[in-house]
Design an enzyme around this catalytic site. Structure first.
Site, short mmCIF file in Angstrom:
data_model
loop_
_atom_site.label_atom_id
_atom_site.label_comp_id
_atom_site.label_asym_id
_atom_site.label_seq_id
_atom_site.Cartn_x
_atom_site.Cartn_y
_atom_site.Cartn_z
CG HIS B 124 22.41 22.18 41.19
ND1 HIS B 124 22.75 21.36 40.15
CD2 HIS B 124 22.25 23.41 40.65
CE1 HIS B 124 22.81 22.06 39.03
NE2 HIS B 124 22.50 23.33 39.30
CG ASP B 153 55.57 20.87 38.62
OD1 ASP B 153 54.48 21.44 38.77
OD2 ASP B 153 55.76 19.68 38.93
CD1 TRP B 188 24.23 30.33 44.75
CD2 TRP B 188 26.47 30.34 44.79
NE1 TRP B 188 24.66 31.44 44.08
CE2 TRP B 188 26.04 31.48 44.09
CE3 TRP B 188 27.85 30.15 44.94
CZ2 TRP B 188 26.91 32.42 43.55
CZ3 TRP B 188 28.72 31.09 44.40
CH2 TRP B 188 28.25 32.21 43.72
CB SER B 218 41.56 24.50 47.75
OG SER B 218 41.93 24.07 46.47
CB SER B 219 40.25 28.73 45.06
OG SER B 219 39.47 27.62 44.72
CG HIS B 302 30.63 40.37 39.61
ND1 HIS B 302 29.46 40.10 38.94
CD2 HIS B 302 31.52 40.69 38.67
CE1 HIS B 302 29.65 40.27 37.65
NE2 HIS B 302 30.90 40.63 37.46
CD GLU B 304 33.97 31.42 42.00
OE1 GLU B 304 35.09 31.82 42.35
OE2 GLU B 304 33.72 30.22 41.71
CE1 TYR B 306 33.01 38.80 33.41
CE2 TYR B 306 32.23 39.43 35.59
CZ TYR B 306 32.10 39.44 34.22
OH TYR B 306 31.02 40.06 33.65
CB SER B 317 41.35 32.57 22.71
OG SER B 317 40.52 33.53 23.31
CG HIS B 351 25.62 43.35 39.35
ND1 HIS B 351 26.52 43.47 38.33
CD2 HIS B 351 25.88 42.15 39.90
CE1 HIS B 351 27.27 42.40 38.27
NE2 HIS B 351 26.91 41.58 39.22
CG HIS B 352 25.33 39.79 42.62
ND1 HIS B 352 25.00 38.71 41.83
CD2 HIS B 352 26.54 40.21 42.19
CE1 HIS B 352 25.97 38.47 40.98
NE2 HIS B 352 26.92 39.37 41.17
CB THR B 377 32.04 40.66 27.41
OG1 THR B 377 32.47 40.98 28.73
CG2 THR B 377 31.73 39.19 27.34
CE LYS B 380 38.28 38.59 26.79
NZ LYS B 380 38.85 37.32 27.15
NE ARG B 499 18.01 32.09 43.04
CZ ARG B 499 19.26 32.47 43.23
NH1 ARG B 499 19.54 33.74 43.49
NH2 ARG B 499 20.26 31.63 43.16
#
Ligand code: HEM
Ligand code: CU
Ligand code: CU
Lengths: 348, 702
Positions: B124, B153, B188, B218-219, B302, B304, B306, B317, B351-352, B377, B380, B499
């Site tokens: 998941h 393109d 994960w 890929s990314s 982290h 990621e 964002y 927006s 912080h993780h 944030t 925004k 968890r």
């Protein structure tokens, strides 16, 4: 803990979600599941800090929750409210929307800095009484608590004197795990070949649940333990009884401990006549004696010296290799320091 | 899985079948789990079979290959990315419902085995992040960004197709693991030393490693592609501070991809070296240290989050401004805030793991750095509120998602600040409070953003609007379902529930897990409504066509062209004179659809089979590596290598569309436009909306 009262369950069930309900639940349960029902100075400070952070942050969150619906209603299409399609900047508004969050974060930063230093798990608690030393070893999937001064150990049952600080030194004999007694205070990770530290204290006598927080396989959810804070005299009785009734932690027992399996299975192996049947119950096991320097040997991946006894033969010798020396080339202390240097963990 | 390996099948044998274990040991839990697992495997097989039969029946293989799989068109690639995302979303949501069911009956047990539950949260989480969120946002950026900057393109269209192939390969690997099990149980994040072969020798972790590796490769390529395109392909006059905000967020996200993805590629590669070749990067002995993995993982992890959230911010927006009929408030601040978030996101990874025993000073510093992100944030959020302030707000489907987002996201922000205070995190780390927090960011943030974007740009891509009523039901279903499914988890976390718990023993947890399950079922209905929305929309497509191309009275360039756009996007590359380029064009004298003086030949990239070839080879290599089928690894590697070299010799990498054809198509569209009746915003949601807004008087909205 099996006796969480039914009435709280039912009453909370019909209540809407929300922290207040948790609070109520925590308040009338005798299981002490949460730091919102704190049983020691660390958890109490954390509860205070928790509400403080919520209160301070709410100064920027609440206006959003209140003003957004107002804007949505007032400026809905079709209502003839003011319409300024070309308006895209205001100095005053910008000052407020940058200024207020900045102020809030300054306040938060100050309290976070202070409370983090104050609640550092490595920091001994201030107290008149010297702390009780407990060494914690996480196995898959049970906890071993070693009392080096008393020369005893116990699986999944941590008995501590109420009102006296406890100083934990922790490691894992397996993969990473997380040691946590929510009602008393902070959790801390336990890692193989490394040690971490933690200081907690229970104010009153009571029974609290303890858990593993870091997933380590199929027995993870069963890796729970009981913490019992008892009067000093009762603690002494616990020590005496353990010395009397427990089994010795010898090489065989160690092998059984080290095998992947729950405490219930371990108990079946080592004390079959007392095997636990109920699934929710926490299986415990008492060890009457164990080798000196057992904890350090586990940390160093060395074989404990099965002949030396803590609490009987004077000061423990550490790390004496015996039948199967698994010593790697490096010295143990060098290793630990290297690890500390790479990631900032403080060991040794 | 046996230790014996054959040269042909490697470690693969009958024990990989999801029902094998239950045949050997037919206990009740084994049989129940085998039925569920085999059902899932059968769904995958049947789905694949149905697709093959359909394509053969309708004789569409050729069409599929020529028009889609080998197409370098960023619009088609974008749509294919989104289709992968939707399929994977369906699977991951079903898995989530199973987890919620398990915990709803999980007092003292439940019906899933712990092993099965471990695979569920791992697949998941892995799917949602790498094969739902990433392809979704990549697809939307792919589709929209070139249109917004006035490009024809991406800079590297064939590389774009290869990115798609690699993501598809990773997704296929995760899907195949349902048929030839098992998948990893390492979560994960895949922390060693749990994921080392000493603890987890099976194929599961290997599947996970290669699926994730394909996705990160890929990314990374995608990030390079997007960033270069935004630097180099902007239309004349499209200065930096005239970019639509969505494109700004796309730029920040792609920069984060370039720097954030490689740490994970490296981490999984090192873990693979540990597992395959007995290296000791993260093992417990011989000098290994898993803390290095944890640092590498979050050096990716982290940024990621964002990568995931910034494009959604960009979409919101556009939505707030478009559906308030108003200029975006604080454009400059929003750009600066986005950039600030992107930069700061590299400074907070620790912080993780506040609980790993580092010094309190280090924890406090990283905690404060984390809170700093709260400032841009928060700004925004207020910018969006001020965008709606004194606007004319229309509650079309994207706007409903946006309102749900703004109200729920601030709560996630609040709990994020709580987690950022190390002294409090010591209490709630790795509890369900954390799970509630990140879902609170990912569902109202990322997922609502993507769904809002889909509703917003669907008419652009397909030429007809999505149906509103079912769309609104789906949006409200998601909002309500989210609250029911995740607010209880905050309570459970505060009550100390870890968890990844397959079961629990505290009766006090039960009411909360039951409530969360109801929420998951509501979400399942929301998914169903999405499906109905799509079906109804396709059914009624003729009534809802928007040939005018501008159904929402849009502000940026993508609304200035036909829906669906021609392959070359712009008959003539537009010249940009201001922010909100198209709105400006509509407001000023030039008219919304000026007829160019002259048309030129347009050179477009030619189709290429590189994407499918690399994708299939990547899949086979990953599969071979997972099961130790070395001949397959070598063969697939050779094919990729030869293909890459051969590509270097291709001469005809472009095709030319003659000016006459461009002129004919454009004039036909203008003729269509002339036949349409312009509408005011009052008719936006009716069938009168043919994509031609009435020309603005004072600003945008009548
Ligand atoms: C659609 C509704 C969703 C539901 C009902 C749901 C439910 C769950 C549940 C039950 C878990 C396991 C919690 C535990 O550890 O005990 C979980 C974990 C997770 N979910 Fe979701 N989820 C949903 C959507 C998403 C989305 C949209 C994302 C990301 C884009 C996501 C990402 C994750 C991740 C990363 C994990 C952690 C997996 C791990 O522990 O390794 N989920 N989710
Ligand atoms: Cu460590
Ligand atoms: Cu983070």
């Amino acid at each position: 803990m099996s006796t969480s009262s039914l009435h709280s369950t039912a009453s909370v069930g019909v209540r809407a979600f929300g922290l207040l309900a948790v609070f109520a639940l925590a308040g009338c349960s005798d299981a002490h599941l949460t730091f919102l029902d704190p049983q020691g100075p660390v958890a109490a400070a954390q509860r205070h800090q928790f509400w403080l952070v919520i209160a301070v942050t709410s100064t920027v969150v609440l206006p959003v929750l209140v003003l957004t619906p107002w804007i949505l209603v007032r400026y809905r299409y079709g209502r003839q409210a003011a319409y300024r399609p070309q308006w895209g900047f205001s100095k005053l508004a910008d000052l407020v929307i940058w200024g207020v969050p900045v102020l809030v974060v300054i306040v938060l930063a100050i309290t976070a800095w202070r409370s983090t230093l104050a609640l550092d798990p490595y920091k001994p608690l201030t107290s008149d009484t010297p702390p009780l030393e407990v060494q914690v070893i996480g196995f898959d999937w049970k906890w071993l608590f070693v009392y080096p001064e008393q020369g005893i150990a116990s699986v999944n049952r941590l008995v501590i004197p109420a009102g006296r600080p406890v100083s934990f030194e922790l490691t894992s004999a397996s993969v990473m795990q997380g040691f946590f007694i929510p009602a008393l205070g902070s959790q801390i990770d336990v890692m193989n070949r490394m040690t971490t530290k933690l200081h907690l204290q229970a104010d009153e006598t009571g029974t609290f649940i303890g858990k593993n927080m870091q997933y380590n396989g199929t027995g993870f959810h069963q890796q729970r333990f009981v913490t019992q804070a008892v009067a000093p005299a009762a603690f002494q009785r616990f020590v005496d009884r353990t010395r009397q009734d427990g089994v010795p932690l010898d090489a065989d027992a160690y092998r059984a401990l080290d095998e992947r399996g729950t405490a219930a299975r371990l108990r079946q192996r080592l004390a079959p006549e007392t095997a636990v049947a109920e699934r929710g119950e926490i299986a415990t096991l008492a060890f009457s004696a164990l080798p000196a320097g057992f904890f350090d040997a586990v940390v160093a991946h060395e074989s404990p010296n099965w002949n030396a006894r803590d609490g009987e033969d004077g000061p423990p010798e550490t790390g004496t290799d015996q039948d199967e020396p698994t010593n790697r080339d490096e010295r143990r202390h060098e290793r630990r320091n290297t690890q500390a240097a790479t990631t900032g963990s403080r060991q040794s | 899985m046996s230790e014996e390996t054959s040269w042909l099948l490697g470690r693969l044998d009958a024990s990989a079948l999801p029902f094998w274990d239950a045949l050997q040991h037919p206990t009740t839990p084994n049989v129940v789990n085998a039925v569920i697992a085999s059902g899932a495997g059968a769904m995958v097989l049947l789905g694949a079979l149905a697709a093959v039969v359909f394509l053969t029946w309708t004789k569409r293989w050729r069409w599929l290959w020529r028009e889609w799989l080998t197409s370098p068109d960023h619009k088609k690639i974008g749509i294919m990315f989104i289709m992968i995302a939707l399929v994977m979303l369906a699977r991951a949501v079903i898995e989530a419902v199973f987890m919620r069911l398990q915990q709803a009956v999980g007092l003292d047990g439940g019906f899933l085995t712990a092993e099965h539950f471990g695979q569920l949260f791992t697949t998941h989480g892995t799917i949602m992040v790498f094969f739902m969120a990433m392809p979704f946002l990549t697809g939307i950026i792919n589709y929209v960004m070139p249109l917004q900057i006035g490009a024809r393109d991406l800079s590297f269209p064939v590389m774009n197709s290869i990115s798609l192939g690699l993501t598809a390969a990773g997704a296929a690997i995760v899907m195949v693991s349902l048929i030839l099990a098992p998948f990893s149980t390492g979560g994960w994040s895949g922390y060693p030393s749990f994921t080392e072969s000493a603890t987890n020798p099976g194929a599961g972790v290997d599947y996970w490693i290669w699926a994730v590796t394909l996705s990160t490769l890929s990314s990374t390529l995608t990030g390079i592609n997007f960033a270069v395109t935004i630097y180099k392909r902007r239309a004349p006059g499209m200065q930096w501070f005239r970019l639509p905000l969505f494109t700004w967020t796309a730029l920040c996200t792609s920069i984060l991809m370039i720097f954030g993805m490689p740490p994970l590629t490296v981490a999984t590669a090192l873990l693979a070296l540990d597992r395959y070749l007995d290296f000791h990067f993260f093992t417990v002995d011989l000098g290994g240290n898993m803390m290095n993995y944890i640092n590498l993982f979050w050096a990716f992890g982290h940024p990621e989050v964002y990568i995931l959230i910034l494009p959604a911010f960009g979409i919101f927006s556009e939505v707030f401004s478009t559906f308030s009929g108003k200029k975006l408030y604080g454009y400059g601040a929003l750009v600066i805030a986005t950039m600030a978030i992107a930069v700061l996101s590299f400074t907070v990874w620790l912080h993780h793991f506040f609980t790993m025993g580092q010094s309190a000073h280090v924890n406090a510093i990283f905690g404060i750095a984390t809170m700093l992100i709260g400032i841009p944030t928060g700004v925004k959020i207020y910018d969006w509120m001020l965008t709606m302030f004194r606007g004319r707000i229309r509650f079309s489907v994207p706007m409903i998602y946006a309102v749900g987002f703004i109200l729920l996201f601030v709560l996630g922000g609040l709990t994020g600040i709580i987690l950022a205070v190390p002294s409090v995190d010591y209490q709630i780390h790795n509890t369900l409070f954390l799970v509630a927090h990140f879902h609170n960011m990912l569902i109202p943030g990322l997922l609502f953003g993507m769904l809002a974007g889909t509703n917003l740009w669907f008419p652009k891509a397909f030429g007809f609007r999505l149906e509103e009523r079912w769309g609104r039901r789906a949006a409200i279903g998601w909002i309500v379902g989210f609250m029911l499914a995740f607010f209880p988890l905050y309570a459970l976390g505060i009550l100390g529930m870890p968890r990844r718990s397959a079961a629990f023993f505290e009766p006090a947890y039960l009411p909360w897990t039951m409530a969360a399950m109801v929420g998951a079922v509501v979400i399942l209905f929301a998914m169903l409504f999405l499906l109905i929305q799509l079906w109804v929309s396709v059914r009624d497509r003729h009534a809802n066509r928007v040939p005018g191309g501008d159904p929402w009275d849009g502000r940026s360039l993508e609304w200035s062209i036909a829906s669906p756009p021609p392959a070359y996007n712009f008959p003539v590359i537009p010249e940009v004179h201001s922010r909100d380029a198209y709105m400006r064009q509509k407001e000023t004298g030039g008219g919304a659809h000026p007829r160019p003086d002259a048309y030129g030949d347009i050179e477009m990239p030619a189709s290429s089979a590189m994407g499918p070839i690399i994708g299939i080879a990547g899949f086979l290599m990953a599969f071979g590596l997972t099961w130790y089928q070395w001949w397959l690894v070598v063969a697939a590697g050779a094919v990729s290598l030869v293909a890459l070299i051969a590509r270097g010799f291709v001469r005809n990498a472009t095709r030319v569309i003659p000016a006459a054809e461009v002129r004919r198509e454009h004039e036909a569209w203008i003729a269509t436009l002339d036949s349409l009746t312009p509408i005011t915003r009052a008719d936006e949601q009716t069938r009168a909306n043919r994509g031609l807004p009435a020309s603005p008087i004072e600003g945008a909205v009548q």
